[in-house]
Scaffold this active site. Structure first.
Site, short mmCIF file in Angstrom:
data_model
loop_
_atom_site.label_atom_id
_atom_site.label_comp_id
_atom_site.label_asym_id
_atom_site.label_seq_id
_atom_site.Cartn_x
_atom_site.Cartn_y
_atom_site.Cartn_z
N ASP A 195 16.53 10.24 -8.92
CA ASP A 195 17.97 10.49 -9.00
C ASP A 195 18.69 10.31 -7.67
O ASP A 195 19.75 10.91 -7.44
CB ASP A 195 18.26 11.89 -9.54
N HIS A 252 -8.66 11.34 1.05
CA HIS A 252 -7.77 10.19 1.12
C HIS A 252 -6.54 10.47 1.99
O HIS A 252 -5.63 9.65 2.06
CB HIS A 252 -7.33 9.83 -0.31
N LYS A 304 3.12 4.41 -1.20
CA LYS A 304 3.05 5.31 -2.35
C LYS A 304 4.21 6.29 -2.21
O LYS A 304 4.16 7.23 -1.41
CB LYS A 304 1.73 6.10 -2.38
N HIS A 331 0.81 -1.21 0.00
CA HIS A 331 0.00 0.00 0.00
C HIS A 331 0.86 1.27 0.00
O HIS A 331 0.34 2.37 0.07
CB HIS A 331 -0.92 -0.01 1.23
#
Length: 498
Positions: A214, A421, A209, A207
């Site tokens: 770089d 969210h 994110k 889950h």
């Protein structure tokens, strides 16, 4: 196979962490019986030479592994950002179409613009972890012009390999998008993709994110790689620029996903030392972020994916709650002090109890803002109602719960949209931005990460910005007391709520 390779193969097999090496080495070894003492002596001499070669090659191989895990390694003696780096931090947000707070309100940088900026900065490599991928409407059989921003992000990601930028992606099994056309398209354009079977490994999901760009820029937040995250869902996250130490630390978490994304991979117990971290709650990273002296560390879940040196996500949350002296403000899509899965069903009041103790024992003000939308689970309401019932100003117990409702309007045909969210907490001491909802499964079986930040509370700091964003949402027209929920017609479970 050369003899040196055979010897290296044997050495690999002896390691309990063979499954973590991201390359296949054959386990076949040949043996020959000496026919005379002379031949035996010669064989021993050759064997010694080959063994030396194997050891040297092994050291080189370990160096390559270490470089992958620590592309910009910060010496353990100097746990801070180098003086040549100007690190900065940006709060990023997205809002569903039609959400309007009016004028002169606090807001973060637009999430779409932040992602575009990170993509434009990439010159070497990008790693992305996301629960699922759905950057176009076709994947969910929706025709909506509001997916245009998602399509743009997908096109830029597709173009990166042609610019000699390496792209690696990890995503989850199980997932909300099992037949993602995004992943098929990206793979066709040279993006490396692995699906990590958390269902098999931990009976959970991946889950997390986050992005790593770089080896020096990172994004962590609530948004999946989903077009709805840009135009149909309220998201919040953080981008840190120019912190190679923080990026290298997050890289270790990404690499733990990458190696367990191989076929038939298993979780090591314990994790090899390459996955250890010098950055945790006891020893946070010292850095200057946008001119503010700061302490930061990255947390992770579930426990099976945390070396002993990594602060677990749940432990960081509990520590922040227990350390608060004045206020605790929490914004999370779902707060559920129980477990929902078949394998781990049961009551789980760990965070709930910590909030109650802070309010009752230490008179800390607690504000909890949860989302209410069409897909909200009605099972959460009894727990939220019981927490809100403790509010008793006359007894100096200040616990307040509100629900955040985003009107569906003419967007009701889009599933899993029009929700808040967010997954963050701000206290008088720390700011925390995570990727998990607050229920048992997310901390015990599901992969997630969080950024914990301590800063001087005065001035224009990230900490102050996050507090201002919470205050904005709490007092906005989209925030409602539980008692008023039944009058908010766009919340589908209004009849189930108090």
């Amino acid at each position: 196979m050369p003899a040196s390779s055979r010897l290296l193969a044997g050495h690999e097999l002896a390691s309990p962490y063979k499954s973590l090496h991201d390359s296949y080495v054959s386990s076949r070894r040949d043996s020959k019986c000496p026919v005379s003492a002379l031949l035996a002596a010669a064989a021993l001499l050759v064997l010694g030479i080959l063994l030396a070669i194997a050891v040297i090659e092994r050291l080189k191989y370990e160096d390559r592994i270490n470089e992958a895990l620590n592309p910009h390694h910060t010496p353990s003696c100097c746990n801070q950002t180098g003086p040549d780096q100007q690190s900065s931090i940006v709060l990023v947000e997205s809002f569903p179409l039609g959400v309007d707070y009016g004028r002169n309100v606090s807001a973060g940088v637009d999430l779409y613009e932040a992602w575009k900026d990170l993509l434009s900065l990439a010159s070497d490599r990008i790693e992305v972890a996301s629960f699922y991928w759905c950057l176009t409407g076709e994947d969910i059989s929706v025709n909506s012009s509001s997916d245009a921003l998602g399509r743009e992000i997908l096109e830029e990601l597709k173009a990166l390999p042609s610019r000699n930028v390496s792209v690696r992606v990890v995503t989850s099994i199980p997932t909300l998008a099992p037949n993602s056309t995004d992943l098929k398209t990206l793979r066709e354009h040279g993006v490396q993709i692995r699906r990590v079977n958390f269902g098999r490994l931990t009976k959970g999901i991946l889950h997390s994110k986050f992005w790593i760009v770089d080896g020096k820029h990172v994004y962590i937040g609530s948004a999946n790689m989903d077009w709805r995250a840009l135009t149909q869902v309220k998201e919040l996250g953080v981008v840190v620029y120019n912190s190679s130490a923080l990026a290298a630390d997050l890289q270790k978490i990404f690499q733990s996903y990458w190696v367990t994304g191989r076929s038939n991979a298993s979780i090591p117990h314990p994790w090899p030392s390459d996955y250890d971290t010098d950055i945790n709650e006891e020893r946070p990273l010292l850095l200057n972020l946008s001119g503010v002296e700061s302490k930061a560390y990255i947390t992770a879940s579930p426990p099976d994916f945390c070396p002993d040196s990594r602060t677990r996500d749940l432990d960081a949350i509990l520590s922040a709650i227990r350390g608060a002296q004045d206020f605790i403000h929490v914004a999370v899509m779902e707060f559920y002090p129980a477990s929902k899965t078949f394998h781990h069903h049961g009551y789980w009041p760990v965070i709930e109890d910590a909030l109650k103790r802070s309010a009752v024992d230490r008179n800390v003000s607690v504000c909890l803002l949860v989302s209410c939308g069409r897909e909200s689970d009605p099972a959460v309401w009894p727990f939220i109602r019981s927490l809100d019932a403790l509010h008793s100003p006359s007894d100096n117990i200040n616990i307040a719960v509100r629900v955040f409702v985003i009107p569906a309007r003419n967007q009701s045909h889009i599933p899993y949209s029009r929700i808040n969210h967010n997954k963050y907490m701000v206290t008088d001491k720390v700011a925390y931005v995570g990727t998990s909802n607050w229920s048992s499964d997310y901390f015990n079986t599901t992969a997630g990460v969080g950024l914990v930040l301590s800063q001087d509370a005065s001035g224009s700091s990230f900490h102050q910005q996050l507090r201002a964003v919470f205050d904005r949402d709490w007092s906005s027209r989209y925030s409602h007391p539980l008692a008023d929920l039944h009058r908010t017609h766009d919340c589908a479970f209004s009849t189930s709520a108090p």
